[in-house]
Design a protein around this motif. Structure first.
Motif, PDB file in Angstrom:
ATOM      1  N   ASN A  85       5.666  -4.343  11.355  1.00  0.00           N
ATOM      2  CA  ASN A  85       4.644  -3.326  11.558  1.00  0.00           C
ATOM      3  C   ASN A  85       3.271  -3.824  11.079  1.00  0.00           C
ATOM      4  OD1 ASN A  85       3.161  -1.059   9.892  1.00  0.00           O
ATOM      5  ND2 ASN A  85       4.158  -0.038  11.594  1.00  0.00           N
ATOM      6  N   GLU A  86       2.223  -3.532  11.841  1.00  0.00           N
ATOM      7  CA  GLU A  86       0.883  -4.023  11.504  1.00  0.00           C
ATOM      8  C   GLU A  86       0.360  -3.414  10.194  1.00  0.00           C
ATOM      9  OE1 GLU A  86      -1.276  -6.208  12.671  1.00  0.00           O
ATOM     10  OE2 GLU A  86      -3.090  -5.494  11.693  1.00  0.00           O
ATOM     11  N   GLN A  87       0.457  -2.094  10.078  1.00  0.00           N
ATOM     12  CA  GLN A  87      -0.165  -1.401   8.938  1.00  0.00           C
ATOM     13  C   GLN A  87       0.465  -1.731   7.586  1.00  0.00           C
ATOM     14  OE1 GLN A  87       0.613  -0.002  11.809  1.00  0.00           O
ATOM     15  NE2 GLN A  87      -1.009   1.362  12.523  1.00  0.00           N
ATOM     16  N   ILE A  88       1.713  -2.191   7.607  1.00  0.00           N
ATOM     17  CA  ILE A  88       2.432  -2.390   6.342  1.00  0.00           C
ATOM     18  C   ILE A  88       2.202  -3.783   5.752  1.00  0.00           C
ATOM     19  CG2 ILE A  88       4.630  -3.388   7.114  1.00  0.00           C
ATOM     20  CD1 ILE A  88       6.082  -1.299   5.465  1.00  0.00           C
ATOM     21  N   GLN A  89       1.535  -4.671   6.491  1.00  0.00           N
ATOM     22  CA  GLN A  89       1.499  -6.077   6.069  1.00  0.00           C
ATOM     23  C   GLN A  89       0.848  -6.296   4.697  1.00  0.00           C
ATOM     24  OE1 GLN A  89       3.251  -8.368   7.569  1.00  0.00           O
ATOM     25  NE2 GLN A  89       3.778  -7.136   9.360  1.00  0.00           N
ATOM     26  N   VAL A  90      -0.246  -5.591   4.417  1.00  0.00           N
ATOM     27  CA  VAL A  90      -0.918  -5.827   3.127  1.00  0.00           C
ATOM     28  C   VAL A  90      -0.120  -5.227   1.954  1.00  0.00           C
ATOM     29  CG1 VAL A  90      -3.012  -5.421   1.768  1.00  0.00           C
ATOM     30  CG2 VAL A  90      -3.197  -6.171   4.150  1.00  0.00           C
ATOM     31  N   PRO A  91       0.258  -3.925   2.007  1.00  0.00           N
ATOM     32  CA  PRO A  91       1.076  -3.411   0.890  1.00  0.00           C
ATOM     33  C   PRO A  91       2.356  -4.216   0.670  1.00  0.00           C
ATOM     34  CG  PRO A  91       0.885  -1.749   2.663  1.00  0.00           C
ATOM     35  CD  PRO A  91      -0.088  -2.854   2.952  1.00  0.00           C
ATOM     36  N   LEU A  92       2.953  -4.680   1.748  1.00  0.00           N
ATOM     37  CA  LEU A  92       4.189  -5.456   1.611  1.00  0.00           C
ATOM     38  C   LEU A  92       3.921  -6.781   0.892  1.00  0.00           C
ATOM     39  CD1 LEU A  92       7.086  -4.823   2.753  1.00  0.00           C
ATOM     40  CD2 LEU A  92       6.648  -6.676   4.345  1.00  0.00           C
ATOM     41  N   ALA A  93       2.808  -7.419   1.244  1.00  0.00           N
ATOM     42  CA  ALA A  93       2.461  -8.693   0.592  1.00  0.00           C
ATOM     43  C   ALA A  93       2.176  -8.455  -0.897  1.00  0.00           C
ATOM     44  CB  ALA A  93       1.264  -9.325   1.293  1.00  0.00           C
ATOM     45  N   GLU A  94       1.557  -7.318  -1.207  1.00  0.00           N
ATOM     46  CA  GLU A  94       1.296  -6.999  -2.624  1.00  0.00           C
ATOM     47  C   GLU A  94       2.603  -6.878  -3.391  1.00  0.00           C
ATOM     48  OE1 GLU A  94      -2.856  -4.568  -1.711  1.00  0.00           O
ATOM     49  OE2 GLU A  94      -1.111  -3.464  -2.456  1.00  0.00           O
ATOM     50  N   VAL A  95       3.581  -6.234  -2.777  1.00  0.00           N
ATOM     51  CA  VAL A  95       4.879  -6.054  -3.435  1.00  0.00           C
ATOM     52  C   VAL A  95       5.592  -7.401  -3.584  1.00  0.00           C
ATOM     53  CG1 VAL A  95       7.146  -4.962  -3.236  1.00  0.00           C
ATOM     54  CG2 VAL A  95       5.074  -3.667  -2.687  1.00  0.00           C
ATOM     55  N   ARG A  96       5.480  -8.259  -2.570  1.00  0.00           N
ATOM     56  CA  ARG A  96       6.079  -9.601  -2.693  1.00  0.00           C
ATOM     57  C   ARG A  96       5.519 -10.310  -3.913  1.00  0.00           C
ATOM     58  NH1 ARG A  96       6.026 -10.207   3.220  1.00  0.00           N
ATOM     59  NH2 ARG A  96       3.910 -10.992   3.070  1.00  0.00           N
TER      60      ARG A  96
END
Ligand SMILES: Nc1ncnc2c1ncn2[C@@H]1O[C@H](COP(=O)(O)OP(=O)(O)O)[C@@H](O)[C@H]1O
Ligand SMILES: [Mg+2]
Length: 406
Positions: A85-96
């Motif tokens: 999903n496009e919108q989730i890429q930044v929050p997901l990277a933060e969690v990684r």
């Protein structure tokens, strides 16, 4: 067994296809994070889940981190935390980063998510793309329009699926838009010079920043035209040939852009224009698999499964470049006017004429509501060894099939 987490805010068709593919990779134990309950998944997809965690808002890094931690207690420390999903890429990277899971960093994800930053990075590298400005005051909007001339494009800095993107053709239209768009200092809008030309995609598999393979598509017409006229039945063509001229011009520009933006490992989806004078300009690029059925077109044209290949690349770092064997294309079926689908005309004719080339179709159902997305109420996809046949077939489909609303 390797614990892998996949986050999908909603279980749409594309998300389900990727969940299905990931869950079938050897040695993978798949945990899924979503806003929707796992009961929404069809049994064959649900079967593949080793665990599921439901969150209220999958775009909230706090909730994503909670879900990832909870799932890692069940499955073991995750090897990857992935999403398409496009919108989730930044929050997901933060969690990684927070949980020490390898993958693209938040800074890089931001380069691909924030269109103003993306354009600044691309232009700083001397690569062609539209002039742009972020604006929080009406005067800045007028100044920009004065500098680049009408038409201009106005859009959210981090949009998707052409939503809230407008072409503003004159001072009158700009005045009307500003009257309806309150500007806030903390919430800028993105202005861009309007690029006139044909629009294409350039989709690349990369590993550790090195592009391994690409494929490309032609949008007929451009998505902005499609959202401006909600009855246009549009087409996406994936040509069999790597058209010498087009690909020769965009490929070095595209690969350099991916490099300066920091593309790491994954499938990226770039959009670009070719102007009448032959020059190219990058429009935008996402560090995720493409939507608009392009992932399926890539699978058909190369006789491989794009979702499985993406999973292998992301998890095991391997990729076997497939050979293009066909051209493929999609025709999006869209009704004119308002209301629900009352009838779909012309399907028999299309089936008779082109049946053997149709690979899949989603036929609008009677009673179905008018779609809000540019993908319309349904689609028909075709494949053929000759690009011209695919182009002609898609044209016949959009000229013949009529979705009646009322
Ligand atoms: N600078 C531009 N010039 C001409 N058309 C544009 C420009 N920017 C966007 N568009 C049109 O609007 C569509 C949506 O804009 P885009 O930036 O791709 O946003 P999204 O993230 O919603 O896909 C594009 O596919 C293209 O047709
Ligand atoms: Mg786009």
């Amino acid at each position: 067994m390797i614990p892998i987490l996949f986050a999908a805010p909603l279980f749409n068709d594309l998300a389900m296809r990727f969940i299905h593919a990931l869950s079938r990779l050897p040695d993978v134990r798949l945990g899924v994070i979503s806003q929707e309950p796992q009961e929404k998944l069809p049994p064959d997809v649900r079967q593949g889940l080793a665990a599921h965690w439901r969150v209220e808002n999958a775009l909230d890094p706090g909730q994503l981190a909670w879900a990832a931690r909870s799932l890692s207690q069940q499955l073991g420390p995750p090897h990857r935390l992935l999403a398409i999903n496009e919108q989730i890429q930044v929050p997901l990277a933060e969690v990684r980063e927070q949980l020490g899971i390898p993958g693209t960093t938040a800074a890089v994800a931001q380069n691909f998510r924030d269109k103003a930053q993306m354009k600044a990075v691309i232009r700083a590298a001397g690569l062609p793309c539209a002039r742009h400005r972020l604006a929080t005051h009406a005067q800045e909007v007028w100044d920009f329009a004065g500098e680049v001339g009408f038409p201009i494009v106005v859009k959210p800095p981090a949009g998707a699926a052409s939503q809230d993107t407008f072409r503003v053709g004159s001072p009158e239209e700009l005045r009307a838009l500003l009257a309806n768009t309150p500007l806030h200092p903390g919430d800028p809008i993105l202005l861009e010079e309007f690029i006139t030309g044909e629009e294409y995609s350039f989709d690349t598999f990369s590993i550790h920043g090195k592009a391994l393979w690409h494929s490309w598509t032609h949008y007929l017409p451009a998505p902005l035209e499609v959202t401006r006229h909600d009855w246009i039945q549009w087409r996406v063509v994936l040509p069999r040939e790597d058209d010498d001229r087009l690909v020769k011009d965009i490929r070095p520009v595209a690969l350099r852009a991916l490099e300066v933006l920091g593309m790491d490992t994954g499938l990226s989806h770039m959009e670009w224009f070719r102007r009448a004078d032959g020059s190219v300009a990058i429009s935008e690029v996402g560090m995720r698999p493409p939507g608009a059925q392009i992932t399926t077109l890539m699978s058909r044209a190369h006789a491989f499964d794009c979702a499985t290949a993406w999973g292998r690349l992301m998890i095991f770092g391997t990729f076997d470049p497939p050979t293009r064997q066909y051209a493929a294309g999609a025709a999006f079926l869209r009704g004119y006017g308002q209301g629900r689908v009352r009838a779909v005309h012309g399907l028999d004719q299309i089936q008779q004429a082109f049946g053997p080339w149709i690979t899949e179709a989603k036929i609008p159902q009677i009673g179905q509501e008018k779609a809000t997305s540019y993908e319309g109420e349904g689609y028909i996809m075709v494949q053929h060894p000759e690009t011209a046949v695919v182009e002609q077939t898609l044209l016949s489909i959009v000229q013949t099939v009529r979705v009646e609303l009322g």
